[in-house]
Design a protein around this motif. Structure first.
Motif, mmCIF file in Angstrom:
data_model
loop_
_atom_site.group_PDB
_atom_site.id
_atom_site.type_symbol
_atom_site.label_atom_id
_atom_site.label_comp_id
_atom_site.label_asym_id
_atom_site.label_seq_id
_atom_site.Cartn_x
_atom_site.Cartn_y
_atom_site.Cartn_z
ATOM 1 N N LYS A 1 7.125 1.907 4.937
ATOM 2 C CA LYS A 1 8.352 2.181 5.011
ATOM 3 C C LYS A 1 8.702 3.348 4.202
ATOM 4 C CE LYS A 1 12.780 0.447 3.686
ATOM 5 N NZ LYS A 1 13.818 -0.712 3.129
ATOM 6 N N GLU A 2 9.270 4.272 4.718
ATOM 7 C CA GLU A 2 9.487 5.788 3.916
ATOM 8 C C GLU A 2 10.570 5.441 2.547
ATOM 9 O OE1 GLU A 2 11.656 9.912 4.055
ATOM 10 O OE2 GLU A 2 10.700 9.117 6.029
ATOM 11 N N ILE A 3 9.852 5.701 1.598
ATOM 12 C CA ILE A 3 10.493 5.570 0.312
ATOM 13 C C ILE A 3 11.237 6.741 -0.296
ATOM 14 C CG2 ILE A 3 10.257 4.895 -2.301
ATOM 15 C CD1 ILE A 3 9.990 2.726 -0.222
ATOM 16 N N MET B 1 0.728 -1.265 -0.037
ATOM 17 C CA MET B 1 -0.150 -0.022 -0.139
ATOM 18 C C MET B 1 0.873 1.163 0.028
ATOM 19 S SD MET B 1 -2.684 1.415 2.863
ATOM 20 C CE MET B 1 -1.660 1.793 3.933
ATOM 21 N N ILE B 2 0.598 2.022 -0.842
ATOM 22 C CA ILE B 2 1.449 3.289 -0.964
ATOM 23 C C ILE B 2 0.593 4.675 -0.270
ATOM 24 C CG2 ILE B 2 2.192 5.063 -2.427
ATOM 25 C CD1 ILE B 2 2.411 3.149 -4.941
ATOM 26 N N GLU B 3 1.376 5.194 0.664
ATOM 27 C CA GLU B 3 0.709 6.300 1.470
ATOM 28 C C GLU B 3 1.463 7.625 1.374
ATOM 29 O OE1 GLU B 3 -0.753 6.830 6.023
ATOM 30 O OE2 GLU B 3 0.965 5.649 5.475
ATOM 31 N N LEU B 4 0.793 8.510 1.083
ATOM 32 C CA LEU B 4 1.255 10.069 1.150
ATOM 33 C C LEU B 4 1.073 10.894 2.188
ATOM 34 C CD1 LEU B 4 1.307 12.366 -1.948
ATOM 35 C CD2 LEU B 4 0.624 13.330 0.027
ATOM 36 N N LEU B 5 2.104 11.347 2.899
ATOM 37 C CA LEU B 5 1.952 12.140 4.083
ATOM 38 C C LEU B 5 2.231 13.533 3.560
ATOM 39 C CD1 LEU B 5 3.624 10.065 6.699
ATOM 40 C CD2 LEU B 5 1.168 10.112 6.461
ATOM 41 N N TYR B 6 1.207 14.374 3.634
ATOM 42 C CA TYR B 6 1.377 15.754 3.452
ATOM 43 C C TYR B 6 1.339 16.778 4.755
ATOM 44 C CZ TYR B 6 0.993 20.399 1.141
ATOM 45 O OH TYR B 6 1.133 21.670 0.843
ATOM 46 N N PHE B 7 2.645 17.081 5.133
ATOM 47 C CA PHE B 7 2.845 17.942 6.293
ATOM 48 C C PHE B 7 2.548 19.249 5.943
ATOM 49 C CE2 PHE B 7 4.944 14.097 7.117
ATOM 50 C CZ PHE B 7 4.673 13.787 8.562
ATOM 51 N N LYS C 1 4.785 7.484 -9.865
ATOM 52 C CA LYS C 1 4.780 6.754 -11.070
ATOM 53 C C LYS C 1 5.994 5.293 -10.750
ATOM 54 C CE LYS C 1 4.439 8.519 -15.010
ATOM 55 N NZ LYS C 1 4.841 9.104 -16.294
ATOM 56 N N GLN C 2 6.806 5.817 -10.312
ATOM 57 C CA GLN C 2 7.965 4.909 -9.848
ATOM 58 C C GLN C 2 7.940 3.823 -8.815
ATOM 59 O OE1 GLN C 2 11.432 7.246 -8.976
ATOM 60 N NE2 GLN C 2 11.654 7.942 -11.009
ATOM 61 N N ILE C 3 7.245 4.434 -7.775
ATOM 62 C CA ILE C 3 6.880 3.635 -6.754
ATOM 63 C C ILE C 3 5.805 2.465 -7.080
ATOM 64 C CG2 ILE C 3 6.061 3.594 -4.557
ATOM 65 C CD1 ILE C 3 7.377 6.284 -4.070
ATOM 66 N N SER C 4 4.844 2.938 -7.954
ATOM 67 C CA SER C 4 3.735 2.157 -8.399
ATOM 68 C C SER C 4 3.971 1.080 -9.171
ATOM 69 C CB SER C 4 2.514 3.144 -9.179
ATOM 70 O OG SER C 4 2.173 3.897 -8.380
ATOM 71 N N SER C 5 5.145 1.170 -9.915
ATOM 72 C CA SER C 5 5.608 0.038 -10.701
ATOM 73 C C SER C 5 6.641 -0.822 -10.196
ATOM 74 C CB SER C 5 6.359 0.770 -11.840
ATOM 75 O OG SER C 5 7.540 1.311 -11.640
ATOM 76 N N ILE C 6 6.542 -0.910 -8.773
ATOM 77 C CA ILE C 6 7.522 -1.767 -8.058
ATOM 78 C C ILE C 6 6.668 -2.990 -7.815
ATOM 79 C CG2 ILE C 6 8.663 -2.121 -5.790
ATOM 80 C CD1 ILE C 6 9.680 0.749 -5.660
#
Length: 89
Positions: A65-67, A1-7, A84-89
């Motif tokens: 895990k922070e990417i 699962m990909i997560e985006l944290l916006y501070f 896009k790069q992370i999604s293709s992993i």
């Protein structure tokens, strides 16, 4: 699962301008990404644990895990390209 944290912070002008553009672009292009907006004034403990000392900051996580981390000066395009790069992993 990909997560985006916006501070972000209420007094951060750049944060307020970037936030709607970034979140809309991510939502349109990567529906599978879980987006979490973190207000530094409301969640100071998470900011400290994440070592966020400037704004704005975007942290991309894959399976908790922070990417990648973007801080201060970055574009919506840069975040989308990294997703896009992370999604293709």
């Amino acid at each position: 699962m990909i997560e985006l944290l916006y501070f972000t912070g209420k007094t951060c002008g750049v944060c307020q301008v970037l936030k709607p553009k970034l979140l809309e672009a991510v939502h349109e292009n990567f529906q599978e990404v879980n987006i979490r907006v973190v207000d530094v004034e409301e969640e100071p403990e998470l900011c400290g644990q994440s070592m966020v000392f400037t704004l704005p900051v975007v942290i991309l996580k894959l399976d908790d895990k922070e990417i990648h981390r973007f801080a201060r000066s970055f574009s919506v395009y840069q975040v989308l390209e990294k997703l896009k790069q992370i999604s293709s992993i």
